[in-house]
Structures are given as structure tokens and as C-alpha cells.
Design a protein around this motif. Sequence first.
Motif, PDB file in Angstrom:
ATOM      1  N   ASP A   1       2.551   0.908   3.456  1.00  0.00           N
ATOM      2  CA  ASP A   1       3.807   0.166   3.589  1.00  0.00           C
ATOM      3  C   ASP A   1       5.026   1.044   3.362  1.00  0.00           C
ATOM      4  O   ASP A   1       6.119   0.742   3.838  1.00  0.00           O
ATOM      5  CB  ASP A   1       3.827  -1.003   2.598  1.00  0.00           C
ATOM      6  CG  ASP A   1       2.795  -2.057   2.940  1.00  0.00           C
ATOM      7  OD1 ASP A   1       2.979  -2.743   3.962  1.00  0.00           O
ATOM      8  OD2 ASP A   1       1.786  -2.171   2.214  1.00  0.00           O
ATOM      9  N   PHE A   2       4.855   2.114   2.605  1.00  0.00           N
ATOM     10  CA  PHE A   2       5.921   3.092   2.418  1.00  0.00           C
ATOM     11  C   PHE A   2       5.299   4.411   1.988  1.00  0.00           C
ATOM     12  O   PHE A   2       4.135   4.479   1.580  1.00  0.00           O
ATOM     13  CB  PHE A   2       6.975   2.617   1.404  1.00  0.00           C
ATOM     14  CG  PHE A   2       6.452   2.401   0.007  1.00  0.00           C
ATOM     15  CD1 PHE A   2       6.427   3.437  -0.930  1.00  0.00           C
ATOM     16  CD2 PHE A   2       6.012   1.148  -0.401  1.00  0.00           C
ATOM     17  CE1 PHE A   2       5.965   3.241  -2.212  1.00  0.00           C
ATOM     18  CE2 PHE A   2       5.554   0.932  -1.692  1.00  0.00           C
ATOM     19  CZ  PHE A   2       5.526   1.982  -2.606  1.00  0.00           C
ATOM     20  N   ILE A   3       6.104   5.473   2.094  1.00  0.00           N
ATOM     21  CA  ILE A   3       5.617   6.817   1.786  1.00  0.00           C
ATOM     22  C   ILE A   3       6.515   7.450   0.736  1.00  0.00           C
ATOM     23  O   ILE A   3       7.739   7.274   0.757  1.00  0.00           O
ATOM     24  CB  ILE A   3       5.588   7.696   3.058  1.00  0.00           C
ATOM     25  CG1 ILE A   3       4.521   7.178   4.040  1.00  0.00           C
ATOM     26  CG2 ILE A   3       5.316   9.163   2.729  1.00  0.00           C
ATOM     27  CD1 ILE A   3       4.549   7.870   5.395  1.00  0.00           C
TER      28      ILE A   3
ATOM     29  N   LYS B   1       0.847  -1.187   0.000  1.00  0.00           N
ATOM     30  CA  LYS B   1       0.000   0.000   0.000  1.00  0.00           C
ATOM     31  C   LYS B   1       0.888   1.244   0.000  1.00  0.00           C
ATOM     32  O   LYS B   1       1.771   1.399   0.845  1.00  0.00           O
ATOM     33  CB  LYS B   1      -0.883  -0.021   1.244  1.00  0.00           C
ATOM     34  CG  LYS B   1      -2.081   0.914   1.216  1.00  0.00           C
ATOM     35  CD  LYS B   1      -2.867   0.814   2.518  1.00  0.00           C
ATOM     36  CE  LYS B   1      -3.374  -0.603   2.763  1.00  0.00           C
ATOM     37  NZ  LYS B   1      -4.171  -0.668   4.027  1.00  0.00           N
ATOM     38  N   ILE B   2       0.639   2.129  -0.979  1.00  0.00           N
ATOM     39  CA  ILE B   2       1.451   3.340  -1.142  1.00  0.00           C
ATOM     40  C   ILE B   2       0.828   4.499  -0.372  1.00  0.00           C
ATOM     41  O   ILE B   2      -0.376   4.729  -0.434  1.00  0.00           O
ATOM     42  CB  ILE B   2       1.550   3.727  -2.631  1.00  0.00           C
ATOM     43  CG1 ILE B   2       2.181   2.599  -3.451  1.00  0.00           C
ATOM     44  CG2 ILE B   2       2.337   5.022  -2.808  1.00  0.00           C
ATOM     45  CD1 ILE B   2       2.130   2.838  -4.957  1.00  0.00           C
ATOM     46  N   GLY B   3       1.667   5.241   0.334  1.00  0.00           N
ATOM     47  CA  GLY B   3       1.236   6.480   0.969  1.00  0.00           C
ATOM     48  C   GLY B   3       1.870   7.668   0.270  1.00  0.00           C
ATOM     49  O   GLY B   3       3.072   7.654  -0.003  1.00  0.00           O
ATOM     50  N   ILE B   4       1.077   8.680  -0.034  1.00  0.00           N
ATOM     51  CA  ILE B   4       1.594   9.904  -0.652  1.00  0.00           C
ATOM     52  C   ILE B   4       1.395  11.061   0.311  1.00  0.00           C
ATOM     53  O   ILE B   4       0.259  11.381   0.681  1.00  0.00           O
ATOM     54  CB  ILE B   4       0.900  10.208  -1.988  1.00  0.00           C
ATOM     55  CG1 ILE B   4       1.135   9.074  -2.997  1.00  0.00           C
ATOM     56  CG2 ILE B   4       1.397  11.529  -2.561  1.00  0.00           C
ATOM     57  CD1 ILE B   4       0.443   9.299  -4.342  1.00  0.00           C
TER      58      ILE B   4
ATOM     59  N   LEU C   1      -3.204  -0.264  -7.866  1.00  0.00           N
ATOM     60  CA  LEU C   1      -2.624  -0.254  -6.521  1.00  0.00           C
ATOM     61  C   LEU C   1      -3.473   0.538  -5.529  1.00  0.00           C
ATOM     62  O   LEU C   1      -4.126   1.516  -5.893  1.00  0.00           O
ATOM     63  CB  LEU C   1      -1.219   0.345  -6.577  1.00  0.00           C
ATOM     64  CG  LEU C   1      -0.197  -0.486  -7.352  1.00  0.00           C
ATOM     65  CD1 LEU C   1       1.014   0.357  -7.723  1.00  0.00           C
ATOM     66  CD2 LEU C   1       0.220  -1.706  -6.547  1.00  0.00           C
ATOM     67  N   ARG C   2      -3.431   0.097  -4.292  1.00  0.00           N
ATOM     68  CA  ARG C   2      -4.062   0.846  -3.197  1.00  0.00           C
ATOM     69  C   ARG C   2      -3.144   2.011  -2.847  1.00  0.00           C
ATOM     70  O   ARG C   2      -1.962   1.834  -2.513  1.00  0.00           O
ATOM     71  CB  ARG C   2      -4.256  -0.068  -1.983  1.00  0.00           C
ATOM     72  CG  ARG C   2      -4.912   0.620  -0.798  1.00  0.00           C
ATOM     73  CD  ARG C   2      -6.420   0.749  -0.976  1.00  0.00           C
ATOM     74  NE  ARG C   2      -7.028   1.416   0.167  1.00  0.00           N
ATOM     75  CZ  ARG C   2      -7.444   0.789   1.272  1.00  0.00           C
ATOM     76  NH1 ARG C   2      -7.294  -0.534   1.385  1.00  0.00           N
ATOM     77  NH2 ARG C   2      -8.012   1.449   2.254  1.00  0.00           N
ATOM     78  N   ILE C   3      -3.689   3.210  -2.931  1.00  0.00           N
ATOM     79  CA  ILE C   3      -2.928   4.422  -2.641  1.00  0.00           C
ATOM     80  C   ILE C   3      -3.704   5.258  -1.633  1.00  0.00           C
ATOM     81  O   ILE C   3      -4.888   5.544  -1.832  1.00  0.00           O
ATOM     82  CB  ILE C   3      -2.685   5.261  -3.916  1.00  0.00           C
ATOM     83  CG1 ILE C   3      -1.918   4.446  -4.964  1.00  0.00           C
ATOM     84  CG2 ILE C   3      -1.929   6.536  -3.583  1.00  0.00           C
ATOM     85  CD1 ILE C   3      -1.837   5.132  -6.321  1.00  0.00           C
ATOM     86  N   ILE C   4      -3.035   5.634  -0.564  1.00  0.00           N
ATOM     87  CA  ILE C   4      -3.650   6.540   0.413  1.00  0.00           C
ATOM     88  C   ILE C   4      -2.906   7.868   0.316  1.00  0.00           C
ATOM     89  O   ILE C   4      -1.700   7.937   0.519  1.00  0.00           O
ATOM     90  CB  ILE C   4      -3.585   5.960   1.832  1.00  0.00           C
ATOM     91  CG1 ILE C   4      -4.383   4.644   1.886  1.00  0.00           C
ATOM     92  CG2 ILE C   4      -4.130   6.967   2.843  1.00  0.00           C
ATOM     93  CD1 ILE C   4      -4.381   3.977   3.230  1.00  0.00           C
ATOM     94  N   LEU C   5      -3.637   8.905  -0.013  1.00  0.00           N
ATOM     95  CA  LEU C   5      -3.046  10.207  -0.313  1.00  0.00           C
ATOM     96  C   LEU C   5      -3.543  11.239   0.695  1.00  0.00           C
ATOM     97  O   LEU C   5      -4.749  11.395   0.872  1.00  0.00           O
ATOM     98  CB  LEU C   5      -3.423  10.615  -1.741  1.00  0.00           C
ATOM     99  CG  LEU C   5      -2.726  11.816  -2.377  1.00  0.00           C
ATOM    100  CD1 LEU C   5      -2.905  11.751  -3.899  1.00  0.00           C
ATOM    101  CD2 LEU C   5      -3.280  13.143  -1.870  1.00  0.00           C
TER     102      LEU C   5
END
Length: 238
Positions: free
Chosen positions: A77-79, A4-7, A36-40
Amino acid sequence: MSKKIGILGGMGPMATVDLFTEIVRNTPAKTDQEHLRIILDNHPQIPPRVPAILQGTESPLPMMVESAQQLEAAGVDFIIMPCNTAHFWLDQLQKTIKVPIYSMIHNTATYIQRDYPHFSGKTILLASRATIQTNLYQNDFHSLGLHLCVPKDQDQEIIDLTIKEVKAGHIETNVYIKQLSTILNRYEMEEGILACIGGCTEIPLIFPYLTSDVVKINPTQLLALMAVEQAKGIKLTY
């Protein structure tokens, strides 16, 4: 399962949208569900980075920490962070969370070292004055044995004004596009520059409108490609 990507976004909003778009565009997917799952967290109220560095105004770090901790709590999982100048605080920010923050600056330097080592000494950095003066790109390049050119002061003034115009919403209508194109053409002819780096996330937004023939390296796009690779555990060809 994909990561899961964090922005950590908002610096500025259009640059954040650009990164999100690049991730979606470069994700190998045939259905919605394969993306992809992205949380922004688009947090434009984070104080300006350039005056914080050059003039000692309010630090953006507390609000950056707030955003990073919220992203971590949301399970990323990372930013990644689409603001080059904000990388001045990356080490301090990383100490406040456990998930990794990947540097778009280091990612750009390793890309050039891997694929374009002949650009060393022939690449000019188009970035904010604060990014230039804090040597964020220069230090990463030098650590990899690469040399990076920076603009003369009078040219940096045009670059700063160009960035300001983009932040005000002026992209294709940016009144400094012609001057910036002329500057790049001059560096190509007089100093043998082969490439430029859009070392402020606003700069790549005007790349399509620059008439210079130098190779235009887009750290935002490179960050998106790296994020896709990290999230999906794959290797992309680019």
C-alpha cells in the motif's frame, strides 16, 4: 484491515534490517498475527548513491525503479526507503509507480517541528557528503521554518569515514566512534548544539556507542513509527 508495507532496501543491508526491526519493535501486538505484513526487497546491488551524485557514476535510479515496481506488483500500500541519500531520486522514483513513497527526511523534519521546535538552529546533521551537498535535509527544514546546521568540511571527512566503516560491518568496533564523539562534544560546547540527526541510515547504528550528551535523533526509528501509524491507522505516543 492493516495496510501492507513495502521496504525498498539494501542501501545498505544492515540499515534495512534496522528499519525492519524498529517496525516490529514498535508495533502494538500481542500475537504474531497482530503484526504487520511487510514485503521487503533487499537489493544491495543498487549502485552506490554518493558517487552517483558527486562523481556522475552509474545511477541507482533504474534498479530503484525495478524494486519499487516489484513491491507495487506484490500489492504493497506504500513504500519506505531506508537510505537518506537515495531520496535525491525520490520524486523521479515516485513518478514510476502509483503507491506513495513516504519520505524519511520530511518525516524527520515534521517530527522536530512538532515536538522539538527549540532545536531549530541547534541541531547538526550527520549524513553523507552527498546528502549534505544536495540540501535534502536543509530544504525540508527550511520549508517548515527550521534551521539546520551542517558540519565543517574537516569534520565531514570523519563522518564519511564512519559511514564507510559501518557499511563494512564495523559497528561497535568502528575506529571513528571516539573522533565522532569528540566532534559532537565540540559542537555542543562551542556552538550550543543540542541535538544531532543520524541523517545516514548507518549513523544511528552507532548511536549507542557515542559518548556525547547531545540528543540523538534517529530518522530510521521515526520512519518505522510513521509506517506503523500509516499501516494500522493509529496514533502512537513517542
